[in-house]
Enzyme design. Structure first.
Site, PDB file in Angstrom:
ATOM      1  N   CYS A 291     -15.811 -35.999 -38.381  1.00  0.00           N
ATOM      2  CA  CYS A 291     -16.365 -34.902 -37.618  1.00  0.00           C
ATOM      3  C   CYS A 291     -16.559 -33.544 -38.506  1.00  0.00           C
ATOM      4  CB  CYS A 291     -15.459 -34.388 -36.483  1.00  0.00           C
ATOM      5  SG  CYS A 291     -13.848 -34.253 -36.951  1.00  0.00           S
TER       6      CYS A 291
ATOM      7  N   GLU B 223     -11.707 -32.200 -29.007  1.00  0.00           N
ATOM      8  CA  GLU B 223     -12.035 -32.238 -30.487  1.00  0.00           C
ATOM      9  C   GLU B 223     -13.395 -33.107 -30.549  1.00  0.00           C
ATOM     10  OE1 GLU B 223     -10.772 -30.162 -32.689  1.00  0.00           O
ATOM     11  OE2 GLU B 223      -8.986 -29.813 -31.953  1.00  0.00           O
TER      12      GLU B 223
ATOM     13  N   GLU C 153     -25.425 -35.729 -36.038  1.00  0.00           N
ATOM     14  CA  GLU C 153     -24.213 -36.077 -36.712  1.00  0.00           C
ATOM     15  C   GLU C 153     -24.447 -37.352 -37.764  1.00  0.00           C
ATOM     16  OE1 GLU C 153     -20.802 -36.448 -34.249  1.00  0.00           O
ATOM     17  OE2 GLU C 153     -19.739 -35.360 -35.791  1.00  0.00           O
TER      18      GLU C 153
ATOM     19  N   LYS D 260      -5.223 -44.225 -24.909  1.00  0.00           N
ATOM     20  CA  LYS D 260      -6.017 -45.228 -25.212  1.00  0.00           C
ATOM     21  C   LYS D 260      -6.716 -45.033 -26.526  1.00  0.00           C
ATOM     22  CE  LYS D 260     -10.239 -45.936 -24.732  1.00  0.00           C
ATOM     23  NZ  LYS D 260     -10.579 -46.794 -25.852  1.00  0.00           N
TER      24      LYS D 260
END
Ligand code: NAP
Ligand code: MG
Length: 483
Positions: A290, A256, A387, A180
Protein backbone atom coordinates in the site's frame (compact mmCIF):
# COMPACT_ATOMS: atom_id res chain seq x y z
CA UNK A 1 19.37 -24.02 -3.97
CA UNK A 2 15.73 -23.92 -2.96
CA UNK A 3 14.76 -23.72 0.70
CA UNK A 4 12.50 -26.55 1.80
CA UNK A 5 8.95 -25.92 2.90
CA UNK A 6 7.96 -26.85 6.49
CA UNK A 7 6.01 -30.10 6.67
CA UNK A 8 4.08 -29.35 9.85
CA UNK A 9 1.52 -26.66 9.17
CA UNK A 10 -1.57 -25.45 10.96
CA UNK A 11 -4.45 -25.68 8.48
CA UNK A 12 -7.51 -25.66 10.73
CA UNK A 13 -9.72 -23.10 12.39
CA UNK A 14 -8.70 -22.03 15.90
CA UNK A 15 -11.71 -21.50 18.13
CA UNK A 16 -11.78 -21.28 21.93
CA UNK A 17 -8.26 -22.66 22.15
CA UNK A 18 -8.93 -25.69 19.94
CA UNK A 19 -7.72 -26.41 16.39
CA UNK A 20 -10.71 -27.78 14.49
CA UNK A 21 -12.20 -28.56 11.10
CA UNK A 22 -14.83 -26.33 9.56
CA UNK A 23 -18.35 -27.37 10.64
CA UNK A 24 -19.07 -28.69 7.15
CA UNK A 25 -15.54 -30.20 6.81
CA UNK A 26 -14.86 -28.10 3.70
CA UNK A 27 -11.35 -26.98 2.74
CA UNK A 28 -9.83 -24.71 0.10
CA UNK A 29 -6.42 -24.83 -1.60
CA UNK A 30 -3.42 -22.57 -1.09
CA UNK A 31 -1.25 -22.07 -4.16
CA UNK A 32 2.44 -21.23 -4.45
CA UNK A 33 2.47 -18.28 -6.90
CA UNK A 34 6.01 -19.12 -8.07
CA UNK A 35 5.23 -22.71 -9.11
CA UNK A 36 1.41 -22.91 -9.28
CA UNK A 37 1.59 -25.94 -6.97
CA UNK A 38 -1.04 -26.48 -4.30
CA UNK A 39 0.97 -26.46 -1.08
CA UNK A 40 -1.85 -27.05 1.43
CA UNK A 41 -5.58 -27.12 1.96
CA UNK A 42 -7.02 -25.14 4.83
CA UNK A 43 -10.38 -25.26 6.59
CA UNK A 44 -13.07 -23.32 4.74
CA UNK A 45 -15.13 -21.75 7.52
CA UNK A 46 -18.66 -20.46 7.10
CA UNK A 47 -21.28 -18.60 9.14
CA UNK A 48 -21.59 -21.43 11.71
CA UNK A 49 -17.87 -21.27 12.39
CA UNK A 50 -18.03 -17.47 12.50
CA UNK A 51 -20.70 -17.78 15.20
CA UNK A 52 -18.63 -20.27 17.23
CA UNK A 53 -15.58 -18.01 17.03
CA UNK A 54 -17.43 -14.86 18.06
CA UNK A 55 -19.21 -16.73 20.85
CA UNK A 56 -15.83 -17.77 22.24
CA UNK A 57 -14.48 -14.21 22.00
CA UNK A 58 -17.59 -12.86 23.70
CA UNK A 59 -17.37 -15.34 26.59
CA UNK A 60 -13.64 -14.76 27.07
CA UNK A 61 -13.87 -10.95 27.15
CA UNK A 62 -14.97 -10.47 30.78
CA UNK A 63 -12.13 -12.56 32.22
CA UNK A 64 -9.55 -11.18 29.76
CA UNK A 65 -10.52 -7.61 30.70
CA UNK A 66 -9.41 -8.44 34.25
CA UNK A 67 -5.99 -9.73 33.19
CA UNK A 68 -3.17 -7.53 34.39
CA UNK A 69 -1.10 -5.35 32.08
CA UNK A 70 1.98 -7.30 33.15
CA UNK A 71 0.38 -10.65 32.19
CA UNK A 72 -0.57 -9.29 28.78
CA UNK A 73 2.84 -7.72 28.25
CA UNK A 74 4.55 -10.99 29.18
CA UNK A 75 2.45 -12.96 26.68
CA UNK A 76 3.40 -10.51 23.94
CA UNK A 77 7.04 -10.68 24.95
CA UNK A 78 6.99 -14.49 24.75
CA UNK A 79 5.26 -14.29 21.37
CA UNK A 80 8.00 -11.90 20.19
CA UNK A 81 10.66 -14.37 21.29
CA UNK A 82 8.89 -17.33 19.67
CA UNK A 83 8.35 -15.50 16.38
CA UNK A 84 12.01 -14.51 16.36
CA UNK A 85 13.16 -18.06 17.14
CA UNK A 86 10.93 -19.32 14.31
CA UNK A 87 12.11 -16.77 11.74
CA UNK A 88 13.29 -19.29 9.14
CA UNK A 89 10.18 -21.43 9.39
CA UNK A 90 7.78 -18.47 9.20
CA UNK A 91 9.72 -16.95 6.31
CA UNK A 92 9.62 -20.23 4.37
CA UNK A 93 5.85 -20.49 4.83
CA UNK A 94 5.37 -16.87 3.77
CA UNK A 95 7.54 -17.19 0.67
CA UNK A 96 5.75 -20.38 -0.36
CA UNK A 97 2.23 -18.98 -0.12
CA UNK A 98 2.88 -15.35 -1.06
CA UNK A 99 5.98 -15.29 -3.26
CA UNK A 100 8.25 -12.67 -1.72
CA UNK A 101 11.96 -13.56 -1.65
CA UNK A 102 13.14 -15.21 1.57
CA UNK A 103 15.28 -12.23 2.56
CA UNK A 104 12.19 -10.01 2.42
CA UNK A 105 10.12 -12.61 4.23
CA UNK A 106 12.70 -12.65 7.03
CA UNK A 107 12.56 -8.87 7.10
CA UNK A 108 8.80 -9.03 7.50
CA UNK A 109 9.13 -11.55 10.34
CA UNK A 110 11.49 -9.14 12.11
CA UNK A 111 9.07 -6.23 11.54
CA UNK A 112 6.09 -8.26 12.79
CA UNK A 113 8.06 -9.50 15.80
CA UNK A 114 9.02 -5.93 16.63
CA UNK A 115 5.31 -5.02 16.68
CA UNK A 116 4.80 -7.70 19.31
CA UNK A 117 7.74 -6.37 21.31
CA UNK A 118 6.57 -2.77 20.98
CA UNK A 119 3.10 -3.59 22.30
CA UNK A 120 4.54 -5.80 25.07
CA UNK A 121 6.11 -2.55 26.23
CA UNK A 122 2.94 -0.50 25.67
CA UNK A 123 0.68 -2.93 27.58
CA UNK A 124 2.15 -1.75 30.87
CA UNK A 125 1.91 1.96 30.02
CA UNK A 126 -1.83 2.43 29.61
CA UNK A 127 -2.31 5.75 31.31
CA UNK A 128 -5.33 7.73 32.38
CA UNK A 129 -6.05 11.32 33.28
CA UNK A 130 -7.42 13.46 36.02
CA UNK A 131 -8.55 17.03 36.12
CA UNK A 132 -10.33 19.58 38.26
CA UNK A 133 -13.90 20.27 37.21
CA UNK A 134 -14.66 23.85 36.28
CA UNK A 135 -16.99 24.49 39.19
CA UNK A 136 -14.85 22.63 41.70
CA UNK A 137 -17.64 20.28 42.93
CA UNK A 138 -16.20 17.14 41.43
CA UNK A 139 -12.89 15.60 40.59
CA UNK A 140 -12.59 14.23 37.05
CA UNK A 141 -10.95 10.82 36.72
CA UNK A 142 -10.44 9.24 33.31
CA UNK A 143 -9.66 5.54 33.01
CA UNK A 144 -9.19 3.36 29.93
CA UNK A 145 -10.84 0.01 29.30
CA UNK A 146 -10.58 -2.55 26.51
CA UNK A 147 -13.15 -1.73 23.89
CA UNK A 148 -14.40 -5.34 23.71
CA UNK A 149 -14.40 -8.12 21.12
CA UNK A 150 -12.71 -7.01 17.87
CA UNK A 151 -13.06 -8.14 14.26
CA UNK A 152 -9.67 -8.30 12.50
CA UNK A 153 -9.46 -8.68 8.70
CA UNK A 154 -6.10 -8.69 6.90
CA UNK A 155 -4.75 -8.72 3.30
CA UNK A 156 -2.33 -11.13 1.62
CA UNK A 157 0.60 -8.83 0.91
CA UNK A 158 2.16 -8.82 4.41
CA UNK A 159 0.68 -12.00 5.87
CA UNK A 160 2.62 -11.87 9.14
CA UNK A 161 3.03 -8.16 9.80
CA UNK A 162 -0.59 -7.20 9.16
CA UNK A 163 -1.84 -9.79 11.64
CA UNK A 164 0.79 -8.88 14.22
CA UNK A 165 -0.01 -5.17 13.84
CA UNK A 166 -3.62 -5.81 14.90
CA UNK A 167 -3.33 -8.72 17.34
CA UNK A 168 -0.54 -7.09 19.36
CA UNK A 169 -2.37 -3.87 20.34
CA UNK A 170 -5.61 -5.81 20.92
CA UNK A 171 -3.80 -8.17 23.32
CA UNK A 172 -2.04 -5.25 25.01
CA UNK A 173 -5.35 -3.45 25.53
CA UNK A 174 -7.19 -6.56 26.80
CA UNK A 175 -9.54 -7.13 23.86
CA UNK A 176 -10.64 -10.53 22.57
CA UNK A 177 -10.60 -11.14 18.81
CA UNK A 178 -12.07 -12.90 15.83
CA UNK A 179 -9.59 -12.89 12.96
CA UNK A 180 -10.06 -13.60 9.25
CA UNK A 181 -6.78 -13.66 7.32
CA UNK A 182 -6.63 -13.37 3.52
CA UNK A 183 -7.67 -16.52 1.66
CA UNK A 184 -4.54 -16.35 -0.53
CA UNK A 185 -2.14 -16.47 2.45
CA UNK A 186 -3.75 -18.18 5.46
CA UNK A 187 -0.78 -20.39 6.46
CA UNK A 188 1.45 -17.65 7.89
CA UNK A 189 -1.45 -16.28 9.96
CA UNK A 190 -2.28 -19.72 11.32
CA UNK A 191 1.39 -20.23 12.27
CA UNK A 192 1.31 -16.89 14.11
CA UNK A 193 -1.83 -17.91 15.99
CA UNK A 194 -0.17 -21.16 17.09
CA UNK A 195 2.70 -19.07 18.47
CA UNK A 196 0.24 -17.02 20.53
CA UNK A 197 -1.18 -20.27 21.93
CA UNK A 198 2.32 -21.40 22.87
CA UNK A 199 2.98 -17.99 24.40
CA UNK A 200 0.13 -18.59 26.83
CA UNK A 201 -2.71 -16.52 25.41
CA UNK A 202 -5.85 -17.81 27.19
CA UNK A 203 -8.45 -19.82 25.25
CA UNK A 204 -11.05 -17.73 23.45
CA UNK A 205 -9.00 -14.53 23.35
CA UNK A 206 -7.86 -15.02 19.74
CA UNK A 207 -10.07 -17.03 17.36
CA UNK A 208 -9.33 -17.53 13.69
CA UNK A 209 -11.61 -18.48 10.84
CA UNK A 210 -10.07 -19.03 7.42
CA UNK A 211 -12.53 -19.02 4.55
CA UNK A 212 -12.84 -18.79 0.78
CA UNK A 213 -16.06 -16.79 1.25
CA UNK A 214 -14.96 -13.69 3.16
CA UNK A 215 -18.34 -12.05 3.46
CA UNK A 216 -20.09 -15.16 4.76
CA UNK A 217 -17.86 -15.01 7.83
CA UNK A 218 -17.24 -11.30 8.25
CA UNK A 219 -20.88 -10.26 7.64
CA UNK A 220 -21.91 -12.41 10.60
CA UNK A 221 -19.37 -10.71 12.85
CA UNK A 222 -20.27 -7.22 11.68
CA UNK A 223 -24.02 -7.68 12.13
CA UNK A 224 -23.80 -9.52 15.47
CA UNK A 225 -23.90 -6.54 17.80
CA UNK A 226 -21.33 -8.43 19.92
CA UNK A 227 -18.17 -7.15 18.24
CA UNK A 228 -17.38 -3.57 19.32
CA UNK A 229 -14.66 -2.77 16.84
CA UNK A 230 -13.37 -3.65 13.38
CA UNK A 231 -9.75 -3.29 12.34
CA UNK A 232 -9.31 -3.81 8.60
CA UNK A 233 -6.37 -3.63 6.22
CA UNK A 234 -7.13 -4.03 2.54
CA UNK A 235 -8.68 -2.29 -0.40
CA UNK A 236 -10.63 0.94 -0.12
CA UNK A 237 -13.54 -0.80 -1.85
CA UNK A 238 -13.94 -3.50 0.82
CA UNK A 239 -13.17 -0.97 3.56
CA UNK A 240 -16.21 1.05 2.51
CA UNK A 241 -18.41 -2.07 2.72
CA UNK A 242 -17.21 -2.67 6.28
CA UNK A 243 -17.72 0.98 7.23
CA UNK A 244 -21.34 0.74 6.11
CA UNK A 245 -21.82 -2.47 8.07
CA UNK A 246 -20.14 -0.93 11.12
CA UNK A 247 -22.66 1.89 11.08
CA UNK A 248 -25.51 -0.46 11.99
CA UNK A 249 -23.98 -1.29 15.35
CA UNK A 250 -21.95 1.93 15.71
CA UNK A 251 -18.67 0.00 15.89
CA UNK A 252 -15.28 1.67 16.23
CA UNK A 253 -13.33 1.42 12.98
CA UNK A 254 -9.65 1.31 12.07
CA UNK A 255 -9.17 1.25 8.32
CA UNK A 256 -5.80 0.86 6.59
CA UNK A 257 -6.79 1.15 2.95
CA UNK A 258 -5.17 1.68 -0.42
CA UNK A 259 -2.62 4.24 -1.51
CA UNK A 260 -1.38 6.04 -4.61
CA UNK A 261 1.93 7.36 -3.32
CA UNK A 262 3.70 10.17 -5.14
CA UNK A 263 7.50 9.93 -5.28
CA UNK A 264 8.88 13.41 -5.86
CA UNK A 265 12.46 14.14 -6.91
CA UNK A 266 13.22 17.88 -6.74
CA UNK A 267 15.93 19.51 -8.84
CA UNK A 268 18.36 19.71 -5.91
CA UNK A 269 17.90 16.10 -4.77
CA UNK A 270 20.84 13.81 -4.12
CA UNK A 271 20.18 11.44 -7.02
CA UNK A 272 22.04 8.51 -5.44
CA UNK A 273 19.71 8.74 -2.44
CA UNK A 274 16.71 9.20 -4.71
CA UNK A 275 17.50 6.12 -6.80
CA UNK A 276 18.11 4.03 -3.71
CA UNK A 277 14.87 5.32 -2.19
CA UNK A 278 13.01 4.60 -5.42
CA UNK A 279 14.22 0.99 -5.42
CA UNK A 280 12.86 0.49 -1.90
CA UNK A 281 9.65 2.47 -2.32
CA UNK A 282 8.85 0.74 -5.61
CA UNK A 283 10.24 -2.77 -5.27
CA UNK A 284 9.65 -3.74 -1.63
CA UNK A 285 7.31 -6.73 -1.84
CA UNK A 286 7.46 -6.69 -5.69
CA UNK A 287 5.54 -3.42 -5.58
CA UNK A 288 2.63 -5.12 -3.83
CA UNK A 289 2.50 -2.68 -0.93
CA UNK A 290 0.00 0.00 0.00
CA UNK A 291 3.02 2.23 0.56
CA UNK A 292 4.50 1.51 -2.89
CA UNK A 293 5.55 4.54 -4.94
CA UNK A 294 2.86 4.67 -7.61
CA UNK A 295 3.60 7.94 -9.42
CA UNK A 296 7.14 9.25 -9.94
CA UNK A 297 7.34 13.02 -10.47
CA UNK A 298 10.88 14.05 -11.35
CA UNK A 299 12.11 17.60 -12.05
CA UNK A 300 12.73 18.04 -15.75
CA UNK A 301 16.37 19.04 -15.17
CA UNK A 302 17.25 15.67 -13.58
CA UNK A 303 14.73 13.30 -15.11
CA UNK A 304 17.08 11.81 -17.69
CA UNK A 305 19.83 11.07 -15.19
CA UNK A 306 17.40 9.73 -12.56
CA UNK A 307 15.50 7.53 -15.04
CA UNK A 308 18.71 6.13 -16.52
CA UNK A 309 20.23 5.18 -13.15
CA UNK A 310 16.95 3.83 -11.81
CA UNK A 311 16.13 1.71 -14.87
CA UNK A 312 19.66 0.29 -14.88
CA UNK A 313 19.20 -0.91 -11.31
CA UNK A 314 15.71 -2.22 -12.08
CA UNK A 315 17.03 -4.18 -15.08
CA UNK A 316 19.71 -5.84 -12.91
CA UNK A 317 17.18 -7.37 -10.50
CA UNK A 318 16.91 -11.15 -10.71
CA UNK A 319 13.35 -12.41 -11.07
CA UNK A 320 12.57 -15.91 -9.84
CA UNK A 321 11.23 -18.21 -7.17
CA UNK A 322 11.59 -16.37 -3.87
CA UNK A 323 12.77 -19.59 -2.20
CA UNK A 324 15.83 -19.77 -4.46
CA UNK A 325 19.10 -18.14 -3.43
CA UNK A 326 19.86 -14.96 -5.35
CA UNK A 327 16.28 -14.01 -6.21
CA UNK A 328 15.56 -10.29 -5.86
CA UNK A 329 12.00 -10.25 -7.19
CA UNK A 330 9.41 -12.99 -6.69
CA UNK A 331 6.15 -13.59 -8.54
CA UNK A 332 3.02 -11.49 -8.16
CA UNK A 333 0.27 -12.96 -6.03
CA UNK A 334 -1.99 -14.39 -8.73
CA UNK A 335 -3.05 -14.32 -12.35
CA UNK A 336 -5.31 -11.30 -11.81
CA UNK A 337 -2.35 -9.40 -10.36
CA UNK A 338 -0.21 -10.01 -13.46
CA UNK A 339 -3.03 -9.28 -15.88
CA UNK A 340 -3.77 -6.00 -14.11
CA UNK A 341 -0.13 -4.89 -14.35
CA UNK A 342 0.03 -5.94 -18.00
CA UNK A 343 -3.05 -3.98 -18.90
CA UNK A 344 -1.86 -0.86 -17.01
CA UNK A 345 1.42 -0.95 -18.95
CA UNK A 346 -0.37 -1.50 -22.27
CA UNK A 347 -2.68 1.45 -21.56
CA UNK A 348 0.26 3.73 -20.66
CA UNK A 349 2.19 2.70 -23.80
CA UNK A 350 -0.88 3.28 -25.98
CA UNK A 351 -0.97 6.84 -24.60
CA UNK A 352 2.68 7.50 -25.49
CA UNK A 353 4.80 6.06 -22.66
CA UNK A 354 8.25 4.66 -23.52
CA UNK A 355 9.52 1.46 -21.90
CA UNK A 356 13.08 1.86 -20.52
CA UNK A 357 13.21 -1.66 -19.13
CA UNK A 358 10.91 -4.62 -18.44
CA UNK A 359 7.29 -4.84 -19.56
CA UNK A 360 7.42 -8.55 -20.18
CA UNK A 361 5.98 -11.69 -18.70
CA UNK A 362 8.46 -14.56 -18.40
CA UNK A 363 7.44 -17.98 -19.76
CA UNK A 364 6.60 -20.95 -17.60
CA UNK A 365 4.73 -21.49 -14.37
CA UNK A 366 4.35 -18.71 -11.84
CA UNK A 367 2.89 -15.21 -11.95
CA UNK A 368 6.05 -13.33 -12.87
CA UNK A 369 6.41 -9.86 -14.34
CA UNK A 370 9.71 -8.12 -15.06
CA UNK A 371 10.67 -4.91 -13.22
CA UNK A 372 9.51 -2.11 -15.49
CA UNK A 373 10.29 1.59 -15.90
CA UNK A 374 8.07 3.80 -18.05
CA UNK A 375 8.85 7.41 -18.98
CA UNK A 376 6.83 10.09 -20.79
CA UNK A 377 3.74 8.68 -19.10
CA UNK A 378 0.61 10.68 -19.96
CA UNK A 379 -1.29 12.12 -17.01
CA UNK A 380 -4.53 10.48 -18.11
CA UNK A 381 -2.97 6.99 -18.12
CA UNK A 382 -4.76 4.54 -15.83
CA UNK A 383 -1.49 3.89 -14.04
CA UNK A 384 -1.73 7.40 -12.55
CA UNK A 385 -5.05 6.81 -10.79
CA UNK A 386 -4.89 3.05 -10.06
CA UNK A 387 -2.92 1.24 -7.37
CA UNK A 388 -0.43 -0.66 -9.56
CA UNK A 389 0.47 -3.35 -6.99
CA UNK A 390 3.33 -4.59 -9.15
CA UNK A 391 6.93 -3.83 -10.20
CA UNK A 392 6.11 -0.95 -12.54
CA UNK A 393 7.45 2.60 -12.13
CA UNK A 394 5.69 5.34 -14.10
CA UNK A 395 7.76 8.53 -14.42
CA UNK A 396 6.60 12.04 -15.39
CA UNK A 397 8.51 15.33 -15.55
CA UNK A 398 7.47 18.51 -13.74
CA UNK A 399 8.68 22.10 -13.88
CA UNK A 400 7.46 23.95 -10.80
CA UNK A 401 6.86 23.13 -7.14
CA UNK A 402 3.26 24.37 -7.38
CA UNK A 403 2.63 22.05 -10.28
CA UNK A 404 4.04 18.94 -8.61
CA UNK A 405 2.22 19.58 -5.33
CA UNK A 406 -1.05 19.95 -7.22
CA UNK A 407 -0.42 16.71 -9.16
CA UNK A 408 0.71 14.81 -6.06
CA UNK A 409 -2.42 15.79 -4.12
CA UNK A 410 -4.78 15.19 -7.05
CA UNK A 411 -5.97 11.78 -5.80
CA UNK A 412 -8.63 10.50 -3.43
CA UNK A 413 -5.90 8.59 -1.55
CA UNK A 414 -3.46 9.95 1.03
CA UNK A 415 -1.38 7.23 2.63
CA UNK A 416 2.23 8.19 2.05
CA UNK A 417 4.35 10.54 -0.08
CA UNK A 418 8.08 10.50 -0.75
CA UNK A 419 10.16 13.63 -1.26
CA UNK A 420 13.82 13.92 -2.18
CA UNK A 421 15.52 17.28 -1.73
CA UNK A 422 18.64 18.66 -0.04
CA UNK A 423 16.95 21.94 0.79
CA UNK A 424 15.51 22.53 4.27
CA UNK A 425 12.98 25.05 2.96
CA UNK A 426 11.64 22.73 0.30
CA UNK A 427 11.59 19.77 2.70
CA UNK A 428 9.48 21.75 5.17
CA UNK A 429 7.16 22.99 2.45
CA UNK A 430 6.56 19.57 0.93
CA UNK A 431 6.11 17.71 4.21
CA UNK A 432 3.54 20.35 5.22
CA UNK A 433 1.64 20.49 1.94
CA UNK A 434 1.41 16.84 0.90
CA UNK A 435 -2.04 15.47 1.81
CA UNK A 436 -0.84 12.20 3.33
CA UNK A 437 -0.60 10.44 6.68
CA UNK A 438 3.12 9.67 6.30
CA UNK A 439 6.07 11.26 4.51
CA UNK A 440 9.34 9.62 3.53
CA UNK A 441 11.82 12.50 3.36
CA UNK A 442 14.96 11.32 1.54
CA UNK A 443 13.98 7.73 2.38
CA UNK A 444 11.88 5.10 0.62
CA UNK A 445 10.75 3.29 3.78
CA UNK A 446 8.36 4.59 6.44
CA UNK A 447 7.11 1.44 8.24
CA UNK A 448 8.29 1.29 11.85
CA UNK A 449 6.59 -0.14 14.97
CA UNK A 450 7.34 3.05 16.90
CA UNK A 451 5.59 5.24 14.29
CA UNK A 452 1.85 5.85 13.77
CA UNK A 453 1.14 4.12 10.46
CA UNK A 454 -1.93 5.23 8.52
CA UNK A 455 -3.44 7.53 5.95
CA UNK A 456 -5.77 10.45 5.35
CA UNK A 457 -8.55 10.91 2.78
CA UNK A 458 -9.72 7.53 1.39
CA UNK A 459 -6.56 5.78 2.60
CA UNK A 460 -8.18 5.16 5.94
CA UNK A 461 -9.06 5.96 9.51
CA UNK A 462 -6.89 5.56 12.60
CA UNK A 463 -3.26 4.57 13.06
CA UNK A 464 -1.39 1.34 13.78
CA UNK A 465 1.77 1.30 15.89
CA UNK A 466 3.41 4.16 17.72
CA UNK A 467 2.13 5.57 20.98
CA UNK A 468 -1.43 5.88 19.71
CA UNK A 469 -1.67 2.34 18.27
CA UNK A 470 -3.05 0.92 21.51
CA UNK A 471 -5.60 3.74 21.86
CA UNK A 472 -7.50 2.30 18.90
CA UNK A 473 -8.41 -0.65 21.14
CA UNK A 474 -9.22 1.31 24.29
CA UNK A 475 -12.37 3.08 25.41
CA UNK A 476 -12.29 6.03 27.80
CA UNK A 477 -14.42 6.11 30.92
CA UNK A 478 -14.75 9.30 32.90
CA UNK A 479 -15.95 9.27 36.49
CA UNK A 480 -17.13 12.42 38.24
CA UNK A 481 -16.22 12.12 41.93
CA UNK A 482 -18.06 14.41 44.31
CA UNK A 483 -15.67 16.30 46.57
P1 NAP B 1 -9.05 -6.86 -0.22
O1 NAP B 1 -9.57 -7.55 -1.39
O2 NAP B 1 -9.75 -5.66 0.29
O3 NAP B 1 -8.98 -7.97 0.94
C1 NAP B 1 -8.57 -7.68 2.24
C2 NAP B 1 -9.27 -8.63 3.19
O4 NAP B 1 -10.67 -8.39 3.16
C3 NAP B 1 -9.08 -10.10 2.82
O5 NAP B 1 -8.98 -10.85 4.00
C4 NAP B 1 -10.36 -10.40 2.08
O6 NAP B 1 -10.72 -11.74 2.03
C5 NAP B 1 -11.35 -9.60 2.88
N1 NAP B 1 -12.60 -9.32 2.17
C6 NAP B 1 -12.80 -9.26 0.83
N2 NAP B 1 -14.09 -8.97 0.58
C7 NAP B 1 -14.71 -8.85 1.78
C8 NAP B 1 -16.06 -8.57 2.17
N3 NAP B 1 -17.03 -8.34 1.30
N4 NAP B 1 -16.33 -8.53 3.49
C9 NAP B 1 -15.38 -8.75 4.39
N5 NAP B 1 -14.10 -9.02 4.09
C10 NAP B 1 -13.77 -9.07 2.79
O7 NAP B 1 -7.55 -6.42 -0.39
P2 NAP B 1 -6.37 -7.33 -0.92
O8 NAP B 1 -6.55 -7.48 -2.37
O9 NAP B 1 -6.23 -8.54 -0.10
O10 NAP B 1 -5.11 -6.44 -0.53
C11 NAP B 1 -4.66 -5.38 -1.29
C12 NAP B 1 -5.16 -4.05 -0.74
O11 NAP B 1 -4.78 -3.88 0.63
C13 NAP B 1 -4.55 -2.87 -1.45
O12 NAP B 1 -5.53 -1.92 -1.76
C14 NAP B 1 -3.56 -2.30 -0.44
O13 NAP B 1 -3.28 -0.95 -0.63
C15 NAP B 1 -4.23 -2.57 0.83
N6 NAP B 1 -3.28 -2.56 1.93
C16 NAP B 1 -3.29 -1.49 2.77
C17 NAP B 1 -2.39 -1.43 3.80
C18 NAP B 1 -2.41 -0.24 4.71
O14 NAP B 1 -1.88 -0.36 5.80
N7 NAP B 1 -2.99 0.88 4.35
C19 NAP B 1 -1.49 -2.46 4.02
C20 NAP B 1 -1.49 -3.54 3.13
C21 NAP B 1 -2.42 -3.57 2.09
P3 NAP B 1 -10.23 -12.65 0.79
O15 NAP B 1 -8.83 -12.91 1.08
O16 NAP B 1 -11.07 -13.87 0.87
O17 NAP B 1 -10.44 -11.87 -0.47
MG1 MG C 1 -8.93 -9.69 -2.80
Amino acid sequence: MTTSFPTTLQTQLFIDGVWQEATNSATFPVENPATNEIIARVADGGPEDAALALGAADRAQAEWSKSTPRERGDILRRAFELVTANTDRLAAIMTAEMGKPLAEARGEVAYGADMLRWFSEEAVRIGGDSAASLDGDTRIVVTKEPIGPCVLVTPWNFPLAMGARKIAPAVAAGCTMVFKPAALTPLTSLALVEIFREAGLPDGVLNVVTTSRASSVVDHWMSSGVARKVSFTGSTEVGKVLLEQAADNVMRCSMELGGNAPFIVLADADLEKAVEGAMTAKMRNMGEACTAANRFFVHRSVIEEFSGKFSKKMSELRVGNGASAGTDVGPLIDRKGVEKVESLVADAVSKGARVLTGASRPEGPGYFYTPTVLVDVALDSEVMSTEIFGPVAAILPFDSEEEVLRLANDTEWGLVGYVFTESMDKALRFTAELEVGMVGLNTGLVSNPAAPFGGVKQSGLGREGGKIGIEEFLEYKYTAIAV
